[in-house]
Design an enzyme around this catalytic site. Structure first.
Site, PDB file in Angstrom:
ATOM      1  CG  ASP A  93      -2.053   0.982   1.128  1.00  0.00           C
ATOM      2  OD1 ASP A  93      -2.363   1.418  -0.003  1.00  0.00           O
ATOM      3  OD2 ASP A  93      -2.633   1.328   2.169  1.00  0.00           O
ATOM      4  CD1 TRP A 144       7.337   6.587  -2.910  1.00  0.00           C
ATOM      5  CD2 TRP A 144       6.782   6.903  -5.067  1.00  0.00           C
ATOM      6  NE1 TRP A 144       8.505   6.658  -3.646  1.00  0.00           N
ATOM      7  CE2 TRP A 144       8.193   6.851  -4.973  1.00  0.00           C
ATOM      8  CE3 TRP A 144       6.210   7.096  -6.320  1.00  0.00           C
ATOM      9  CZ2 TRP A 144       9.024   6.973  -6.079  1.00  0.00           C
ATOM     10  CZ3 TRP A 144       7.036   7.224  -7.430  1.00  0.00           C
ATOM     11  CH2 TRP A 144       8.431   7.167  -7.299  1.00  0.00           C
ATOM     12  CG  HIS A 170      -0.760   2.186  -9.245  1.00  0.00           C
ATOM     13  ND1 HIS A 170      -0.915   1.842  -7.920  1.00  0.00           N
ATOM     14  CD2 HIS A 170      -1.853   2.936  -9.559  1.00  0.00           C
ATOM     15  CE1 HIS A 170      -2.051   2.359  -7.462  1.00  0.00           C
ATOM     16  NE2 HIS A 170      -2.627   3.030  -8.434  1.00  0.00           N
ATOM     17  CB  SER A 222      -8.811  -5.279  -2.437  1.00  0.00           C
ATOM     18  OG  SER A 222      -9.486  -4.056  -2.617  1.00  0.00           O
ATOM     19  CD  GLU A 278     -13.276  -5.169  -0.533  1.00  0.00           C
ATOM     20  OE1 GLU A 278     -12.065  -5.430  -0.681  1.00  0.00           O
ATOM     21  OE2 GLU A 278     -14.131  -6.035  -0.243  1.00  0.00           O
ATOM     22  NE  ARG A 280      -7.825   2.095  -5.034  1.00  0.00           N
ATOM     23  CZ  ARG A 280      -6.592   2.210  -4.595  1.00  0.00           C
ATOM     24  NH1 ARG A 280      -5.635   2.606  -5.404  1.00  0.00           N
ATOM     25  NH2 ARG A 280      -6.292   1.911  -3.344  1.00  0.00           N
ATOM     26  CG  LEU A 303       9.338 -16.979  -3.845  1.00  0.00           C
ATOM     27  CD1 LEU A 303       9.261 -16.985  -2.329  1.00  0.00           C
ATOM     28  CD2 LEU A 303       9.778 -15.596  -4.337  1.00  0.00           C
ATOM     29  NE  ARG A 318      -7.726   0.806   5.867  1.00  0.00           N
ATOM     30  CZ  ARG A 318      -7.673   2.134   6.013  1.00  0.00           C
ATOM     31  NH1 ARG A 318      -7.891   2.695   7.175  1.00  0.00           N
ATOM     32  NH2 ARG A 318      -7.416   2.905   4.971  1.00  0.00           N
ATOM     33  CB  SER A 329      -7.569  -3.654   3.446  1.00  0.00           C
ATOM     34  OG  SER A 329      -7.327  -2.403   4.046  1.00  0.00           O
ATOM     35  CD  GLU A 358       3.910 -12.925  15.919  1.00  0.00           C
ATOM     36  OE1 GLU A 358       3.905 -11.736  16.307  1.00  0.00           O
ATOM     37  OE2 GLU A 358       3.479 -13.867  16.600  1.00  0.00           O
TER      38      GLU A 358
HETATM   39  C1  IPE Z   1      -5.381  -2.670   0.081  1.00  0.00           C
HETATM   40  O1  IPE Z   1      -5.035  -1.342  -0.156  1.00  0.00           O
HETATM   41  C2  IPE Z   1      -5.402  -3.431  -1.190  1.00  0.00           C
HETATM   42  C3  IPE Z   1      -4.148  -3.505  -1.943  1.00  0.00           C
HETATM   43  C4  IPE Z   1      -2.981  -3.056  -1.576  1.00  0.00           C
HETATM   44  C5  IPE Z   1      -4.254  -4.161  -3.202  1.00  0.00           C
HETATM   45  P1  IPE Z   1      -6.140  -0.181  -0.218  1.00  0.00           P
HETATM   46  O2  IPE Z   1      -5.400   1.079  -0.339  1.00  0.00           O
HETATM   47  O3  IPE Z   1      -7.138  -0.491  -1.236  1.00  0.00           O
HETATM   48  O4  IPE Z   1      -6.817  -0.339   1.234  1.00  0.00           O
HETATM   49  P2  IPE Z   1      -7.745   0.665   2.034  1.00  0.00           P
HETATM   50  O5  IPE Z   1      -8.884   1.024   1.128  1.00  0.00           O
HETATM   51  O6  IPE Z   1      -6.937   1.861   2.385  1.00  0.00           O
HETATM   52  O7  IPE Z   1      -8.160  -0.113   3.248  1.00  0.00           O
HETATM   53  C1  IPE Z   2      -1.762   0.260  -3.277  1.00  0.00           C
HETATM   54  O1  IPE Z   2      -1.500   1.622  -3.298  1.00  0.00           O
HETATM   55  C2  IPE Z   2      -2.011  -0.294  -4.657  1.00  0.00           C
HETATM   56  C3  IPE Z   2      -3.384  -0.701  -4.908  1.00  0.00           C
HETATM   57  C4  IPE Z   2      -4.367  -0.686  -4.046  1.00  0.00           C
HETATM   58  C5  IPE Z   2      -3.663  -1.188  -6.242  1.00  0.00           C
HETATM   59  P1  IPE Z   2      -2.658   2.684  -3.257  1.00  0.00           P
HETATM   60  O2  IPE Z   2      -3.087   2.978  -4.658  1.00  0.00           O
HETATM   61  O3  IPE Z   2      -3.738   2.240  -2.350  1.00  0.00           O
HETATM   62  O4  IPE Z   2      -1.909   3.947  -2.672  1.00  0.00           O
HETATM   63  P2  IPE Z   2      -2.460   4.965  -1.591  1.00  0.00           P
HETATM   64  O5  IPE Z   2      -2.899   4.167  -0.409  1.00  0.00           O
HETATM   65  O6  IPE Z   2      -3.581   5.720  -2.226  1.00  0.00           O
HETATM   66  O7  IPE Z   2      -1.279   5.833  -1.297  1.00  0.00           O
HETATM   67 MG    MG Z   3      -4.102   2.524  -0.360  1.00  0.00          MG
END
Ligand code: IPE
Ligand code: IPE
Ligand code: MG
Length: 259
Positions: free
Chosen positions: A24, A29, A41, A69, A71, A75, A135, A195, A197, A208
């Site tokens: 995440d 970044w 990304h 995810s 969810e 986006r 791996l 969290r 998620s 852990e």
């Molecule tokens: C969790 O990150 C899913 C992935 C890294 C693929 P999110 O950025 O979507 O999680 P929330 O919405 O902040 O919980």
């Molecule tokens: C995780 O980074 C990648 C995916 C969920 C695909 P984010 O895109 O959630 O980055 P932030 O949390 O908005 O910084």
């Molecule tokens: Mg995120």
């Protein structure tokens, strides 16, 4: 079938056999650098490449990463479609390299929502690397922990309708996405949120947890080693007392592959 890690205690001094990561912080970044989120990304893929290499070098057996995810469909459309094309490009570009390095690639999640080409490329990549013995890299895509459990229950009852009124963990286990892997020893979430998620809800029961503010594109080998060092300082009890562990009445796992 693999025993639940809640029954035996892995040797904490060892490198974790299975590391699960929520990658995440890509968007933040990029934002910090006044760049569009998609650049984050893109850099995130570089971090994944480095992490795979580091895990392989360190002798980690399973690396499972959350890439998208169930969810994340919420986006903006542009970001979702960029992520899909990045996923496809990454598979096309990296699979030969993974294969050369004896890495087995697996993808978990509900694939039915991905377009035909992506589904096809996923299948090809898995088939090509299926017999590799190094791996195991598992990418969770359109994955959700609740989906995983629901899907497993449905599949179990489809195969065994007679279990509808009563079944055990052991009955369900083979139907879960990660049934062929030991449960994660170490969970890492980058990006500062504390969290889960909806990641591997079932499998993380006794894992852990390690949270870091480092944003995923900045996560490198040193940061991974730091997370592993933190893990190696933990005491995994799985419901027992500290005294039981110290008195040596509990047999530590030898680290041999499970039967
Ligand atoms: C969790 O990150 C899913 C992935 C890294 C693929 P999110 O950025 O979507 O999680 P929330 O919405 O902040 O919980
Ligand atoms: C995780 O980074 C990648 C995916 C969920 C695909 P984010 O895109 O959630 O980055 P932030 O949390 O908005 O910084
Ligand atoms: Mg995120």
């Amino acid at each position: 079938m693999l025993p639940s890690s809640t029954r035996s205690i892995p040797d904490i001094a060892r490198i974790p056999r299975h590391i699960a990561i929520i990658m995440d912080g890509n968007g933040r970044w990029a934002k910090q650098r006044f760049m569009p989120r998609i650049m984050g990304h893109q850099r995130g893929v570089e971090s994944l490449r480095g992490t795979v290499r580091a895990c392989r070098d360190l002798g980690v057996e399973y690396l499972t990463v959350f890439a998208f995810s169930s969810e994340n469909w919420r986006r903006p459309v542009d970001e979702v479609s960029f992520l899909m094309s990045l996923f496809l490009k990454m598979l096309e570009r990296e699979v030969a390299n993974l294969h050369k390095n004896n890495i087995r690639l697996k993808i978990i999640g509900d694939r039915s929502r991905f377009d035909e080409k992506l589904q096809h490329t996923m299948r090809d990549a898995e088939q090509l690397t299926a017999n590799n013995t190094g791996l195991t890299l598992t990418i969770a895509a359109n994955y959700g922990g609740r989906w995983d459990v629901m899907h497993a229950v449905q599949a179990l009852l489809h195969d065994h309708p007679e279990l509808a009124t009563s079944f055990f963990e052991e009955d369900l286990q083979p139907y879960l996405s990660m049934s062929d892997a030991p449960e994660p020893d170490l969970f890492i979430r980058t990006g500062g949120e504390k969290r889960i998620s909806n990641f591997m809800l079932w499998q993380l029961a006794y894992t852990e947890l390690y949270f870091t503010d480092t944003l995923w594109p900045a996560f490198d080998r040193k940061k991974l080693e730091h997370a592993i060092a933190s893990y190696q300082n933990r005491e995994r009890r799985f419901g027992r007392t500290s005294e039981q562990l110290l008195s040596g009445t509990v047999q530590a796992e030898s680290g041999e592959p499970h039967a």
